[in-house]
Enzyme design. Structure first.
Site, PDB file in Angstrom:
ATOM      1  N   GLU A  65      -7.244   2.675  39.240  1.00  0.00           N
ATOM      2  CA  GLU A  65      -6.595   2.992  37.957  1.00  0.00           C
ATOM      3  C   GLU A  65      -5.080   2.879  38.084  1.00  0.00           C
ATOM      4  O   GLU A  65      -4.400   2.303  37.227  1.00  0.00           O
ATOM      5  CB  GLU A  65      -6.993   4.397  37.514  1.00  0.00           C
ATOM      6  CG  GLU A  65      -6.233   4.943  36.319  1.00  0.00           C
ATOM      7  CD  GLU A  65      -5.776   6.377  36.502  1.00  0.00           C
ATOM      8  OE1 GLU A  65      -4.570   6.642  36.366  1.00  0.00           O
ATOM      9  OE2 GLU A  65      -6.641   7.235  36.787  1.00  0.00           O
ATOM     10  N   HIS A  66      -4.526   3.415  39.167  1.00  0.00           N
ATOM     11  CA  HIS A  66      -3.083   3.304  39.403  1.00  0.00           C
ATOM     12  C   HIS A  66      -2.654   1.847  39.546  1.00  0.00           C
ATOM     13  O   HIS A  66      -1.641   1.423  38.991  1.00  0.00           O
ATOM     14  CB  HIS A  66      -2.712   4.058  40.693  1.00  0.00           C
ATOM     15  CG  HIS A  66      -2.505   5.512  40.518  1.00  0.00           C
ATOM     16  ND1 HIS A  66      -1.301   6.137  40.756  1.00  0.00           N
ATOM     17  CD2 HIS A  66      -3.346   6.505  40.119  1.00  0.00           C
ATOM     18  CE1 HIS A  66      -1.403   7.427  40.527  1.00  0.00           C
ATOM     19  NE2 HIS A  66      -2.648   7.679  40.145  1.00  0.00           N
ATOM     20  N   GLU A 143       0.202  12.836  43.888  1.00  0.00           N
ATOM     21  CA  GLU A 143      -0.558  13.468  42.805  1.00  0.00           C
ATOM     22  C   GLU A 143      -1.507  14.514  43.376  1.00  0.00           C
ATOM     23  O   GLU A 143      -1.628  15.626  42.848  1.00  0.00           O
ATOM     24  CB  GLU A 143      -1.333  12.412  42.025  1.00  0.00           C
ATOM     25  CG  GLU A 143      -2.116  12.962  40.847  1.00  0.00           C
ATOM     26  CD  GLU A 143      -2.829  11.883  40.052  1.00  0.00           C
ATOM     27  OE1 GLU A 143      -3.608  12.243  39.159  1.00  0.00           O
ATOM     28  OE2 GLU A 143      -2.608  10.680  40.335  1.00  0.00           O
ATOM     29  N   LEU A 313     -13.407  36.122  28.183  1.00  0.00           N
ATOM     30  CA  LEU A 313     -14.656  35.461  28.541  1.00  0.00           C
ATOM     31  C   LEU A 313     -14.720  34.109  27.850  1.00  0.00           C
ATOM     32  O   LEU A 313     -14.290  33.961  26.707  1.00  0.00           O
ATOM     33  CB  LEU A 313     -15.861  36.316  28.150  1.00  0.00           C
ATOM     34  CG  LEU A 313     -17.262  35.759  28.427  1.00  0.00           C
ATOM     35  CD1 LEU A 313     -18.237  36.907  28.733  1.00  0.00           C
ATOM     36  CD2 LEU A 313     -17.802  34.934  27.267  1.00  0.00           C
ATOM     37  N   GLY A 316     -19.843  27.969  27.844  1.00  0.00           N
ATOM     38  CA  GLY A 316     -20.171  26.682  27.251  1.00  0.00           C
ATOM     39  C   GLY A 316     -20.550  25.656  28.298  1.00  0.00           C
ATOM     40  O   GLY A 316     -20.616  25.945  29.497  1.00  0.00           O
ATOM     41  N   SER A 858      -0.157  20.383  10.027  1.00  0.00           N
ATOM     42  CA  SER A 858       0.480  21.249  11.020  1.00  0.00           C
ATOM     43  C   SER A 858       1.769  20.639  11.550  1.00  0.00           C
ATOM     44  O   SER A 858       2.721  21.364  11.863  1.00  0.00           O
ATOM     45  CB  SER A 858      -0.483  21.525  12.172  1.00  0.00           C
ATOM     46  OG  SER A 858      -0.884  20.320  12.791  1.00  0.00           O
TER      47      SER A 858
END
Length: 994
Positions: A65-66, A143, A313, A316, A858
């Site tokens: 990816e880099h 990274e 809490l 999911g 917004s």
């Protein structure tokens, strides 16, 4: 030719038009035509991630990816893509996950095709030059080094490393120099050849998804897709799958005691689930997340709070992949909660029993509520920016049918009670993985995770404990959620005839002693939503750190007292936030206007009449104390910003001073503070959205009646002012990093421009735009100083500045500071060499960025509020800036650079340097947090360590002879010791707000 097109279902309020096609090479694409967009964008999501890394090359997918950003055969320059994207007002990014790699960008619409030509080359003709390969490995390593002390990354990898070793979930996905260079070299593996093979094997058109958004018609966008992406090779690759289960006997039915970096206490429960992707129309995991993550009456969290065992809490689906997922419940617990973790788990199993025994009609009500809220939110969904939208939609094409690619995340089509119960039945104690995370395990562990060195214990859950989980007692504290009374049903819009789409600014509707109110009825987005902002200006809020801490506790106590009431509102997308700001308190309430006033008045009433319960206070004080303590475990760039902010403003207190104060604050003191805190206050409102002027006036009147504030006299109003640095001076803050285990050093270089005027704003905007990509290319890509390199404009209470930030795991802060100097010295010549055409193209990009339309209600709300909050009232400031930009010449920017950035008698400069674990600080002056003995030791070792670092730097320079030389700094060098004394010894700019 492309296949027969499909038109996906879109939101009722979405004016964009869509088409899903499949190119001749089997690449599926979604085309988005938006004639009114001021940004175009594109993304490609490749259905391969680090699960497919060769076992001998962990991190290869991420490294690839880099590397795709580092040049193609047609455009071989390493920074060609980044430079052109930046030049045309855009940005780009990419990420690698377990099973996907996603590349995306946005750009001014007129230049879409130019960037597509470069972008497409990522997938057809990448270079993977050896020199770039060697250097970019260091970026990946940096990274990873940046994440080594990050608790989220550490805990995620520990779950992976302790899962089934025969499943790719167990892999280390980021990569570092060990996995990409040293280990392959020891096995005679050529990493560059491995990159080429990985790209050839997996970067096949048939497992890619493309999203293309622009002003063009769908037909023209399709032509662009066919022209630039049809020649991506189709190798008929099958999406990788794995038959093994990631969670098996090696981790399920076990407890893991884990030592975190930060001060935290968590109890986490996880169960292995099958993949939920085929069931997106039924959403069984979303229904379970709604129940187990609920915070209202009868919820798990409500019960745990009553017992004094928990603060927060979440619940999911987690780790969702094509063949598996997991369900997670994570609880932030109190010390008592950690001691009683077994009782917490048993209580959760009591709720599991309640869910399993729920009647069909109860499930129907739960499903209907989730359906109604989701359908409402999709119907009135705001417009998303092309940058993130393209990335998201491209990824969704892998998960949803083309017809549902837009609606899929919100689609509740069918209730399948049997399927939901099947999922709940998987949540047996023998299928559970239990995490206890606390500093109390420090020094008591026997195991260490390979990649992040996390210390932990692994213990099998006892049969006696699991038996209690299977037959939990009835505590009478738990029940399914009550009906949600906050769900809006009235979506009528305020009538505003003849004003749709016109440029309208907020108007002042109330102006009286101590109260000012502004209002604007939405005439652009036409949605039944609104925002109410309220600034409560308080006297002497930051006079002492103790008062500052009391205000923090006041906000926490207010939020805690409202948590059960406001949770239903939050589900119904009706939300509030209460924050401490430099001038006092800021309240924002936003959402569907039908029931917004109900929430607003409840919050305002609680601000006025807060009751502090002693038991709750102890829990909140401990929570705030942990927050202050955890500041010292933040990354160095956070500490650099903190020290810089304290040096430049006069309203900040150190985390250590707040930590000292909070230990002695009592519930009685907080109650006394709460009783009078807003007795004397100025109020300023902004009511925006689906509100008429009359409704806005009613909101102001009712809020005033509740708060009953006395107006401030002028002398009581806080003054926000910025330190005025001397011209021809360089101020130096040098501190050893607070976290002694963190190898990263950081520099935040500030160049003060001075008072905020339109000519200066225009020049600063232009310079920071021009310098951003060259700074990244030189300091990160070429010199590989570190993963995090940023440049940006900033302002501190009306004073303009330019910032350059570099964080490095391998170089000391002084070296980083020198490299910034060298870059700027070199960049002066590069800036002077820009031709007129390039300058005008960049100027055009800056102007278009300034004029970008608000995508959502917004965004417009916050834009107006920011100018109201600090009493600037310049609602047309964009056009004022544009007017200055339009007449700007290159010489103006050069003069600006020479005056404020180049080493000169007119430059005012502050460099904040944070030194990491292995980097000696050149001198003393660490007034925050280092004991005298350590400082003496550092001083004693400084000379020898300094020589060693100098040798390393000399060797580095020998290797990279092309590095720009460090110029001599002829300015006056002033080291800053005590930050408070420094601020009070310095002149200040005129008052920014009073």
């Amino acid at each position: 030719m492309a296949s027969h097109p499909i038109t996906p279902v879109k939101s009722h309020s979405d004016a964009r038009v869509y088409r899903v096609i499949k190119l001749k090479n089997e690449l599926e694409a979604i085309l988005i035509s938006d004639p009114n967009t001021d940004k175009a964008g594109a993304a490609i999501d490749v259905h391969v991630g680090h699960f497919s890394d060769p076992n001998e090359l962990p991190g290869l997918a991420h490294f690839l990816e880099h590397m795709l950003f580092m040049g193609t055969k047609t455009f071989p320059d390493e920074n060609e893509y980044s430079r052109r994207v930046s030049e045309h007002g855009g940005r780009s990014n990419a990420y690698t996950s377990t099973e996907n790699t996603n590349y995306y960008f946005d750009v001014i619409p007129e230049h879409l095709e130019k960037i597509l030509e470069l972008f497409a080359g990522f997938f057809t003709e990448p270079l993977f030059e050896q020199s770039a390969t060697d250097r970019e490995m260091k970026a990946v390593h940096s990274e990873n080094a940046q994440n080594l002390l990050n608790d989220a990354w550490r805990q995620y990898q520990l779950v992976k490393s302790t899962s089934n070793p025969d499943h790719p979930f167990s892999k280390f996905g980021t990569g570092n120099l060990e996995t990409l260079l040293e280990l392959p070299k020891s096995k005679n593996i050529d990493t560059r050849e491995a990159l080429l093979k990985f790209h050839k094997d997996y970067y096949s058109a048939n497992i890619m998804k493309l999203c293309l958004l622009g002003k063009e018609s769908l037909d023209d966008l399709q032509a662009l897709a066919e022209k630039h992406f049809s020649n991506i090779a189709n190798s008929d690759v099958k999406v990788p799958t794995w038959s093994a289960e990631p969670f098996g006997k090696e981790s399920l039915g076990h407890m893991f005691e884990i030592v975190p970096i930060k001060e935290m206490r968590r109890v986490g429960l996880a169960w292995g689930f099958p993949t939920m992707r085929p069931h997106y129309k039924k959403k069984p995991s979303s229904l379970l997340g709604h129940l187990f993550g609920h915070e209202g009456k009868g919820s798990i969290l409500s019960a745990l709070k009553k017992l004094g065992w928990a603060n927060e809490l979440s619940g999911g689906l987690s780790n969702e992949c094509t063949t598996f997922s997991s369900f997670l419940i994570s609880i932030d617990v109190t010390p008592a909660g950690l001691e009683n973790f077994e009782k917490i788990v048993v209580l959760i199993y009591e709720y599991i029993r309640i869910v399993l025994e729920a009647k069909n009609e109860e499930w129907e009500l739960i499903f209907k509520e989730c359906h109604d809220v989701s359908a409402m939110n999709f119907r009135f969904k705001g417009k998303e920016s092309p940058f993130n939208y393209c990335s998201s939609v491209a990824g969704r094409l892998h998960k949803y049918n083309p017809k549902d690619v837009l609606e899929g995340p919100w689609k509740y089509q069918e209730l399948d009670i049997k399927l939901v119960r099947t999922m709940v039945e998987l949540m047996k104690p023998e299928n559970m993985r239990l995490h206890l995370i606390s500093q109390t395990f420090k020094g008591k562990t026997e195991l260490k995770e390979k990649w992040y060195a996390s210390e932990y214990n692994k213990k099998k859950l006892s049969e006696e404990f699991m038996a209690r989980c299977r037959t939990p007692p009835d505590s009478k504290l738990l029940h399914l959620p009550n009906p949600n009374e906050f769900i809006a049903t009235n979506f009528d819009l305020v009538h505003n005839p003849g004003m749709e789409g016109k440029k309208v600014f907020p108007t002042k509707i109330v102006e009286e002693k101590g109260v000012v109110a502004w209002h604007k009825t939405d005439n652009v987005f036409l949605k039944p939503k609104g925002h109410v902002f309220l600034s409560i200006t308080l006297p002497k809020l930051f006079v002492t750190p103790r008062i500052n801490v009391l205000e923090d506790l006041f906000v926490l106590a207010t939020e805690e007292s409202l948590s059960e009431f406001t949770y239903d509102a939050d589900i119904a997308l009706l939300q509030y936030s209460l924050n401490v700001i430099a001038k006092g308190l800021q309240l924002q309430v936003a959402g569907y206007t039908h029931k917004l006033p109900i929430l607003l008045y409840k919050v305002v009433e609680r601000i006025k009449n807060l009751t502090v319960e002693p038991g709750v206070f102890d829990r909140l004080r401990e929570r705030a104390q942990r927050k202050y303590a955890n500041f010292f475990k933040q990354q160095p760039y956070v500490h650099a910003f903190h020290n810089q902010g304290r040096a430049m403003g006069n309203q900040k207190w150190s985390a250590s001073s707040k930590l000292d104060e909070i230990k002695t604050i009592t519930a009685e003191e907080l109650q006394a503070f709460a009783k009078t805190v807003i007795d004397d206050a100025d109020l300023e409102f902004f009511i925006f959205g689906n509100f008429s002027k009359k409704q806005a006036e009613e909101i102001v009147d009712e809020t005033k009646k509740i708060l009953k504030c006395k107006p401030l006299v002028p002398s009581m109003r806080p003054q926000l002012r910025s330190v005025q640095l001397d011209s021809g001076a360089t101020y130096i803050i040098q501190r050893k990093g607070f976290n002694e285990d963190d190898p990263n050093s950081c520099v935040c270089a500030l160049y003060q421009v001075g008072e905020n005027t339109y000519p200066k704003r225009a020049r600063l905007s232009m310079l920071t735009h021009l310098i951003q990509e060259p700074a990244f290319d030189q300091l990160r890509t070429k010199e590989q100083l570190g993963y995090s390199v940023f440049s940006m404009p900033s302002h501190v209470y009306g004073s303009l500045n330019m910032l350059i930030i570099v964080q490095s795991p391998t170089k000391g802060a002084k070296y980083l500071d020198d490299r910034i100097k060298a870059f700027l010295n070199k960049y002066r010549a590069d800036l002077a060499g820009i031709d007129e055409k390039t300058f005008e193209a960049n100027k055009s990009a800056v102007i278009k960025k300034k004029r970008e339309k608000d995508k959502k209600l917004s965004e417009e709300a916050k834009r107006h509020w920011n100018t109201i909050l600090y009493k600037q009232y310049k609602f047309d400031r964009v056009e004022e800036e544009v007017a200055q930009l339009e007449k700007l010449k290159l010489q103006d920017v050069l003069d600006f650079f020479d005056t404020y950035v180049a080493i000169s008698a007119t430059r005012a400069h502050l460099t904040t340097q944070i030194f990491g674990k292995e980097s000696p600080i050149p001198g003393v002056g660490d007034e925050e947090g280092k004991d005298e003995a350590k400082m003496k030791t550092e001083e004693a070792e400084k000379e020898e360590s300094g020589k060693e670092e100098a040798k390393k730097e000399e060797a580095q320079n020998a290797v990279h002879k092309s590095l720009p030389p460090v110029p001599k700094d002829t300015t006056k060098q002033i080291k800053i010791g005590d930050l408070d004394e420094f601020v009070y010894s310095m002149p200040l700019f005129p008052c920014f707000h009073r």
